[in-house]
Design a protein around this motif. Structure first.
Motif, PDB file in Angstrom:
ATOM      1  N   SER A   1       0.827  -1.207   0.000  1.00 37.52           N
ATOM      2  CA  SER A   1       0.000   0.000   0.000  1.00 37.52           C
ATOM      3  C   SER A   1       0.863   1.260   0.000  1.00 37.52           C
ATOM      4  O   SER A   1       0.499   2.268  -0.607  1.00 37.52           O
ATOM      5  CB  SER A   1      -0.969   0.000   1.185  1.00 37.52           C
ATOM      6  N   ALA A   2       2.022   1.214   0.669  1.00 34.11           N
ATOM      7  CA  ALA A   2       2.927   2.369   0.670  1.00 34.11           C
ATOM      8  C   ALA A   2       3.488   2.629  -0.716  1.00 34.11           C
ATOM      9  O   ALA A   2       3.633   3.774  -1.144  1.00 34.11           O
ATOM     10  CB  ALA A   2       4.059   2.143   1.665  1.00 34.11           C
ATOM     11  N   GLN A   3       3.791   1.557  -1.455  1.00 31.21           N
ATOM     12  CA  GLN A   3       4.303   1.717  -2.809  1.00 31.21           C
ATOM     13  C   GLN A   3       3.249   2.361  -3.711  1.00 31.21           C
ATOM     14  O   GLN A   3       3.549   3.272  -4.479  1.00 31.21           O
ATOM     15  CB  GLN A   3       4.730   0.379  -3.382  1.00 31.21           C
ATOM     16  N   GLN A   4       2.011   1.916  -3.594  1.00 30.93           N
ATOM     17  CA  GLN A   4       0.938   2.501  -4.401  1.00 30.93           C
ATOM     18  C   GLN A   4       0.739   3.975  -4.071  1.00 30.93           C
ATOM     19  O   GLN A   4       0.603   4.808  -4.968  1.00 30.93           O
ATOM     20  CB  GLN A   4      -0.366   1.733  -4.178  1.00 30.93           C
ATOM     21  N   GLU A   5       0.774   4.311  -2.784  1.00 26.16           N
ATOM     22  CA  GLU A   5       0.577   5.701  -2.380  1.00 26.16           C
ATOM     23  C   GLU A   5       1.761   6.571  -2.809  1.00 26.16           C
ATOM     24  O   GLU A   5       1.581   7.708  -3.245  1.00 26.16           O
ATOM     25  CB  GLU A   5       0.378   5.786  -0.868  1.00 26.16           C
ATOM     26  N   ALA A   6       2.973   6.043  -2.710  1.00 22.48           N
ATOM     27  CA  ALA A   6       4.149   6.810  -3.122  1.00 22.48           C
ATOM     28  C   ALA A   6       4.113   7.090  -4.618  1.00 22.48           C
ATOM     29  O   ALA A   6       4.426   8.202  -5.061  1.00 22.48           O
ATOM     30  CB  ALA A   6       5.427   6.068  -2.746  1.00 22.48           C
ATOM     31  N   PHE A   7       3.703   6.121  -5.423  1.00 19.53           N
ATOM     32  CA  PHE A   7       3.590   6.354  -6.868  1.00 19.53           C
ATOM     33  C   PHE A   7       2.473   7.338  -7.179  1.00 19.53           C
ATOM     34  O   PHE A   7       2.563   8.109  -8.126  1.00 19.53           O
ATOM     35  CB  PHE A   7       3.363   5.036  -7.611  1.00 19.53           C
ATOM     36  N   ARG A   8       1.423   7.333  -6.362  1.00 20.84           N
ATOM     37  CA  ARG A   8       0.334   8.280  -6.584  1.00 20.84           C
ATOM     38  C   ARG A   8       0.782   9.705  -6.255  1.00 20.84           C
ATOM     39  O   ARG A   8       0.480  10.644  -6.975  1.00 20.84           O
ATOM     40  CB  ARG A   8      -0.882   7.915  -5.719  1.00 20.84           C
ATOM     41  N   GLN A   9       1.545   9.855  -5.172  1.00 25.31           N
ATOM     42  CA  GLN A   9       1.951  11.197  -4.749  1.00 25.31           C
ATOM     43  C   GLN A   9       3.092  11.770  -5.575  1.00 25.31           C
ATOM     44  O   GLN A   9       3.141  12.966  -5.825  1.00 25.31           O
ATOM     45  CB  GLN A   9       2.346  11.180  -3.270  1.00 25.31           C
ATOM     46  N   VAL A  10       4.028  10.939  -5.974  1.00 21.86           N
ATOM     47  CA  VAL A  10       5.173  11.406  -6.767  1.00 21.86           C
ATOM     48  C   VAL A  10       5.149  10.639  -8.082  1.00 21.86           C
ATOM     49  O   VAL A  10       5.765   9.608  -8.229  1.00 21.86           O
ATOM     50  CB  VAL A  10       6.512  11.153  -6.033  1.00 21.86           C
ATOM     51  N   ASN A  11       4.400  11.161  -9.033  1.00 18.57           N
ATOM     52  CA  ASN A  11       4.326  10.456 -10.312  1.00 18.57           C
ATOM     53  C   ASN A  11       5.505  10.849 -11.201  1.00 18.57           C
ATOM     54  O   ASN A  11       6.308  11.704 -10.855  1.00 18.57           O
ATOM     55  CB  ASN A  11       2.979  10.686 -11.002  1.00 18.57           C
ATOM     56  N   SER A  12       5.603  10.250 -12.323  1.00 19.78           N
ATOM     57  CA  SER A  12       6.762  10.452 -13.192  1.00 19.78           C
ATOM     58  C   SER A  12       6.873  11.863 -13.747  1.00 19.78           C
ATOM     59  O   SER A  12       7.948  12.287 -14.125  1.00 19.78           O
ATOM     60  CB  SER A  12       6.709   9.468 -14.356  1.00 19.78           C
ATOM     61  N   TYR A  13       5.777  12.582 -13.823  1.00 20.05           N
ATOM     62  CA  TYR A  13       5.810  13.901 -14.447  1.00 20.05           C
ATOM     63  C   TYR A  13       5.512  15.029 -13.480  1.00 20.05           C
ATOM     64  O   TYR A  13       5.147  16.108 -13.883  1.00 20.05           O
ATOM     65  CB  TYR A  13       4.822  13.946 -15.612  1.00 20.05           C
ATOM     66  N   GLY A  14       5.634  14.801 -12.192  1.00 19.59           N
ATOM     67  CA  GLY A  14       5.417  15.866 -11.228  1.00 19.59           C
ATOM     68  C   GLY A  14       3.943  16.047 -10.939  1.00 19.59           C
ATOM     69  O   GLY A  14       3.103  15.256 -11.330  1.00 19.59           O
ATOM     70  N   ASP A  15       3.624  17.084 -10.220  1.00 18.69           N
ATOM     71  CA  ASP A  15       2.240  17.350  -9.833  1.00 18.69           C
ATOM     72  C   ASP A  15       1.385  17.672 -11.043  1.00 18.69           C
ATOM     73  O   ASP A  15       1.817  18.311 -11.982  1.00 18.69           O
ATOM     74  CB  ASP A  15       2.174  18.502  -8.838  1.00 18.69           C
ATOM     75  N   ALA A  16       0.167  17.225 -11.029  1.00 21.42           N
ATOM     76  CA  ALA A  16      -0.840  17.488 -12.068  1.00 21.42           C
ATOM     77  C   ALA A  16      -0.458  16.899 -13.418  1.00 21.42           C
ATOM     78  O   ALA A  16      -1.000  17.268 -14.434  1.00 21.42           O
ATOM     79  CB  ALA A  16      -1.101  18.988 -12.205  1.00 21.42           C
ATOM     80  N   GLY A  17       0.498  15.987 -13.439  1.00 16.81           N
ATOM     81  CA  GLY A  17       0.852  15.307 -14.671  1.00 16.81           C
ATOM     82  C   GLY A  17       1.631  16.141 -15.672  1.00 16.81           C
ATOM     83  O   GLY A  17       1.881  15.696 -16.774  1.00 16.81           O
ATOM     84  N   ALA A  18       2.050  17.338 -15.317  1.00 17.12           N
ATOM     85  CA  ALA A  18       2.804  18.183 -16.244  1.00 17.12           C
ATOM     86  C   ALA A  18       4.287  17.834 -16.175  1.00 17.12           C
ATOM     87  O   ALA A  18       4.831  17.681 -15.093  1.00 17.12           O
ATOM     88  CB  ALA A  18       2.613  19.655 -15.897  1.00 17.12           C
ATOM     89  N   PRO A  19       4.945  17.669 -17.292  1.00 17.62           N
ATOM     90  CA  PRO A  19       6.380  17.375 -17.257  1.00 17.62           C
ATOM     91  C   PRO A  19       7.170  18.603 -16.821  1.00 17.62           C
ATOM     92  O   PRO A  19       7.440  19.506 -17.609  1.00 17.62           O
ATOM     93  CB  PRO A  19       6.703  16.969 -18.692  1.00 17.62           C
ATOM     94  N   LEU A  20       7.555  18.662 -15.546  1.00 19.15           N
ATOM     95  CA  LEU A  20       8.212  19.843 -14.987  1.00 19.15           C
ATOM     96  C   LEU A  20       9.585  20.091 -15.583  1.00 19.15           C
ATOM     97  O   LEU A  20      10.083  21.204 -15.535  1.00 19.15           O
ATOM     98  CB  LEU A  20       8.339  19.686 -13.472  1.00 19.15           C
ATOM     99  N   TRP A  21      10.205  19.070 -16.140  1.00 23.57           N
ATOM    100  CA  TRP A  21      11.551  19.251 -16.666  1.00 23.57           C
ATOM    101  C   TRP A  21      11.572  20.170 -17.876  1.00 23.57           C
ATOM    102  O   TRP A  21      12.613  20.620 -18.295  1.00 23.57           O
ATOM    103  CB  TRP A  21      12.163  17.901 -17.010  1.00 23.57           C
ATOM    104  N   ARG A  22      10.416  20.484 -18.455  1.00 21.44           N
ATOM    105  CA  ARG A  22      10.384  21.370 -19.625  1.00 21.44           C
ATOM    106  C   ARG A  22      10.310  22.846 -19.245  1.00 21.44           C
ATOM    107  O   ARG A  22      10.634  23.697 -20.034  1.00 21.44           O
ATOM    108  CB  ARG A  22       9.166  21.057 -20.483  1.00 21.44           C
ATOM    109  N   TYR A  23       9.858  23.150 -18.042  1.00 19.04           N
ATOM    110  CA  TYR A  23       9.600  24.533 -17.669  1.00 19.04           C
ATOM    111  C   TYR A  23      10.837  25.180 -17.059  1.00 19.04           C
ATOM    112  O   TYR A  23      11.613  24.547 -16.359  1.00 19.04           O
ATOM    113  CB  TYR A  23       8.415  24.603 -16.715  1.00 19.04           C
TER     114      TYR A  23
END
Length: 117
Positions: free
Chosen positions: A49-71
């Motif tokens: 359950s911790a793994q699922q929650e960690a992936f939910r909170q810190v997804n691959s593209y940052g908050d709100a699904g936006a790829p932060l590495w572009r900004y």
């Protein structure tokens, strides 16, 4: 010189951590095989359950699904998507560890630390 001191510190930390083991147990519980199996099952459930929650909170593209590495504000410290992905993986691991520990404490377990001779 700066790197050699940090490498020596890291090696000594790894050597010390190799001498320490820990496990989870409930206070005032009888020490039998069923209790150890229950603790193992509870730990597996908490980690899942911790793994699922960690992936939910810190997804691959940052908050709100936006790829932060572009900004621009995030470009300098992270430099690329690869750096961001590495940072996100580290954050997920730290969060997952904290969440699993919290879950076990909520279930009534305490971490018992044993040192090897």
């Amino acid at each position: 010189m700066k790197y050699s001191a940090s490498i020596i510190g890291l090696i000594s930390l790894l050597a010390l951590s190799a001498c320490v083991q820990s496990h989870w147990e409930r206070p005032n519980a009888t020490a039998d095989l069923a209790t150890a199996e229950l603790a193992s099952a509870d730990l597996a459930e908490c980690r899942r359950s911790a793994q699922q929650e960690a992936f939910r909170q810190v997804n691959s593209y940052g908050d709100a699904g936006a790829p932060l590495w572009r900004y621009a504000p995030y470009y300098e410290p992270l430099r690329s998507r690869t750096h961001y992905e590495q940072w996100a993986a580290g954050e997920r691991l730290l969060l997952q560890t904290r969440l699993a520990d919290y879950c076990m404490r909520v279930k009534g377990y305490e971490r018992v630390i044993e040192q090897k001779p």
